[in-house]
Design an enzyme around this catalytic site. Structure first.
Site, PDB file in Angstrom:
ATOM      1  N   ASP A 165      42.005 -25.615  10.816  1.00  0.00           N
ATOM      2  CA  ASP A 165      42.671 -25.788   9.252  1.00  0.00           C
ATOM      3  C   ASP A 165      41.897 -24.554   8.321  1.00  0.00           C
ATOM      4  OD1 ASP A 165      41.681 -28.171   9.105  1.00  0.00           O
ATOM      5  OD2 ASP A 165      42.426 -28.420   7.170  1.00  0.00           O
ATOM      6  N   TYR A 212      53.868 -26.742  23.007  1.00  0.00           N
ATOM      7  CA  TYR A 212      55.414 -25.922  23.154  1.00  0.00           C
ATOM      8  C   TYR A 212      55.411 -25.636  24.750  1.00  0.00           C
ATOM      9  CZ  TYR A 212      53.339 -22.440  20.370  1.00  0.00           C
ATOM     10  OH  TYR A 212      52.920 -21.681  18.533  1.00  0.00           O
ATOM     11  N   ASP A 228      46.595 -13.929  15.526  1.00  0.00           N
ATOM     12  CA  ASP A 228      47.517 -13.533  14.560  1.00  0.00           C
ATOM     13  C   ASP A 228      46.856 -13.807  13.067  1.00  0.00           C
ATOM     14  OD1 ASP A 228      50.162 -13.215  16.292  1.00  0.00           O
ATOM     15  OD2 ASP A 228      51.638 -13.817  14.382  1.00  0.00           O
ATOM     16  N   ASP A 234      47.842 -19.488  19.321  1.00  0.00           N
ATOM     17  CA  ASP A 234      49.394 -18.290  18.804  1.00  0.00           C
ATOM     18  C   ASP A 234      48.842 -18.588  16.985  1.00  0.00           C
ATOM     19  OD1 ASP A 234      51.581 -17.134  18.965  1.00  0.00           O
ATOM     20  OD2 ASP A 234      52.786 -19.290  18.317  1.00  0.00           O
ATOM     21  N   LYS A 244      41.690 -30.283  16.433  1.00  0.00           N
ATOM     22  CA  LYS A 244      41.672 -31.337  15.135  1.00  0.00           C
ATOM     23  C   LYS A 244      41.856 -32.304  15.437  1.00  0.00           C
ATOM     24  CE  LYS A 244      43.622 -30.947  11.082  1.00  0.00           C
ATOM     25  NZ  LYS A 244      43.318 -31.055   9.950  1.00  0.00           N
TER      26      LYS A 244
HETATM   27  C1  IPM Z   1      52.942 -14.744  21.182  1.00  0.00           C
HETATM   28  C2  IPM Z   1      54.459 -15.003  20.215  1.00  0.00           C
HETATM   29  C3  IPM Z   1      55.145 -16.051  21.706  1.00  0.00           C
HETATM   30  C4  IPM Z   1      53.770 -17.589  21.419  1.00  0.00           C
HETATM   31  C5  IPM Z   1      56.302 -16.614  20.864  1.00  0.00           C
HETATM   32  C6  IPM Z   1      57.069 -14.884  21.127  1.00  0.00           C
HETATM   33  C7  IPM Z   1      57.371 -17.149  21.795  1.00  0.00           C
HETATM   34  O1  IPM Z   1      54.289 -15.358  19.339  1.00  0.00           O
HETATM   35  O2  IPM Z   1      52.628 -14.721  22.179  1.00  0.00           O
HETATM   36  O3  IPM Z   1      51.768 -15.384  20.396  1.00  0.00           O
HETATM   37  O4  IPM Z   1      54.544 -18.304  20.213  1.00  0.00           O
HETATM   38  O5  IPM Z   1      53.726 -18.066  22.367  1.00  0.00           O
HETATM   39 MG    MG Z   2      52.295 -15.916  18.414  1.00  0.00          MG
END
Ligand code: IPM
Ligand code: MG
Length: 358
Positions: A223, A141, A251, A247, A191
């Site tokens: 994965d 990132y 989720d 990240d 990975k």
């Molecule tokens: C998170 C979000 C952010 C990230 C975005 C909004 C830039 O997805 O905090 O997980 O990718 O870190």
């Molecule tokens: Mg995120």
């Protein structure tokens, strides 16, 4: 001692959920005579629309001064076609980088009363309690060089995945220590079968493990972890991962618990100053409708009190109130199984009532 709290609502439902958390915060300041000052500023697309920048200078300098930042969410379709320099998401990444918030703690735990709201079977997720430790200021990132080249045949784009030894050590230390305070298990995710940076990551984490004989360390390929999180998530205690993998995996982990609207996060520097934000985004589809679940934001406020503001007992009170809120059957739309649900603006009131009646 006076503490400065900066509230950055941002875009979409960020506005609504921070309004709820601020209401709870103001109540706590009053009830417990806390010496806190609270300031609110625009960030993200909302700031871009007004000032031409998603992170105006004064916001960044106030953020650097603050003892804790409550951050809502940024982004939305309105700003999707802007250059990276002025995109709302860039404000968030710049804040993380400039404030050195390398350690992102993302707990994913299930309130058993909400198991019906999870897409997984009850027996797979009951009592789930995972902590994802995501590296937040390095990796792909932020890696340089990066760019899009549009004067070649064919055109191309590129990013750089890079970690130095110190960056890996400091996040691994947070993860090992978190595991020591929890159930003593750490799974490091990368990975290493493909990427040099992952091989390097694995060798450093392995070397460090001799300093933590009480932590059982395992390694998994990212994965496979994505699959394991839905197949058998209770095998995990603490997961440590790079920015990109953390990240994605956080989720997945959040969704297991019924709703991403429930889960907080803390992004900390080495002195535990930090920014606290819900794991969810700005949810443009429900923004402005008073439908968002503010519990992730209120729970992020609790993390701020615990980690950065030295108010562990008050943090416990919020956590207990959220638990009770769920136990007595209050629901927002995302965790409701029928048409009976509270609006965003009702939630803070209920939480305050519960704390007051304690
Ligand atoms: C998170 C979000 C952010 C990230 C975005 C909004 C830039 O997805 O905090 O997980 O990718 O870190
Ligand atoms: Mg995120």
């Amino acid at each position: 001692m006076n503490k400065n709290i900066l509230v950055l609502p941002g875009d979409g439902i960020g506005q609504e959920v921070t309004a709820s958390a601020t209401k709870v915060l103001e109540f706590l300041i009053e009830k417990y005579s806390l010496d806190f000052s609270v300031t609110s500023m625009d960030v993200g697309g909302t700031a871009y629309d007004q000032y031409g920048s998603p992170l105006p200078e004064e916001v960044l300098s106030s953020a650097k001064e603050a003892d804790a930042i409550l951050f809502g969410a940024v982004g939305g379709p309105k700003w999707d076609n802007l250059d990276w320099d002025v995109r709302p998401e860039n404000a968030l990444l710049t804040l993380r980088k400039e404030l050195n918030l390398f350690a992102n703690l993302r707990p994913a735990f299930l309130f058993n009363e909400l198991s019906e709201a999870s897409p997984l079977k009850k027996e797979i997720i009951e009592n789930l309690d995972i902590l994802i430790v995501r590296e937040l200021t390095g990796g792909i990132y932020f890696g340089e060089p990066r760019g899009i080249v549009e004067d070649k045949e064919p055109n191309y784009a590129f990013n750089t995945m890079i970690y130095n030894e110190e960056e890996i050590r400091r996040i691994a230390k947070v993860a090992f220590e978190s595991a020591q305070k929890r159930n003593g298990k750490l799974c490091s995710v990368e990975k290493a079968n493909v990427l040099e940076v992952s091989k390097f990551w694995r060798s450093i984490v392995t070397e460090m493990s001799s300093d933590y004989p009480d932590v059982e360390l395992s390694h998994q390929l990212a994965d496979n972890t994505a699959m394991q999180l839905v197949l058998n998530p209770k095998q995990f205690d603490v997961i440590v991962a790079s920015n990109l993998f953390g990240d994605i995996l956080s989720d997945i982990a959040a969704t297991l618990t019924g709703s991403i609207g429930m889960l907080p996060s803390a992004s900390l520097d080495s002195s535990f100053k930090g920014m606290f934000e819900p794991c969810h985004g700005s949810a443009p589809d429900i923004a402005g409708k008073n439908l968002a679940n503010p519990l992730a934001m209120i729970s992020s406020l609790s993390m701020a009190l615990r980690y950065s503001l030295n108010q562990e007992k008050i943090s416990d009170k919020i956590d207990e109130a959220i638990k009770k809120f769920i136990q007595v059957g209050h629901r927002t739309i995302d965790i409701s199984t029928d048409d009976n649900y509270l609006m965003t603006s009702d939630v803070a009131e209920k939480i305050i009532k519960i704390i007051n009646n304690d």
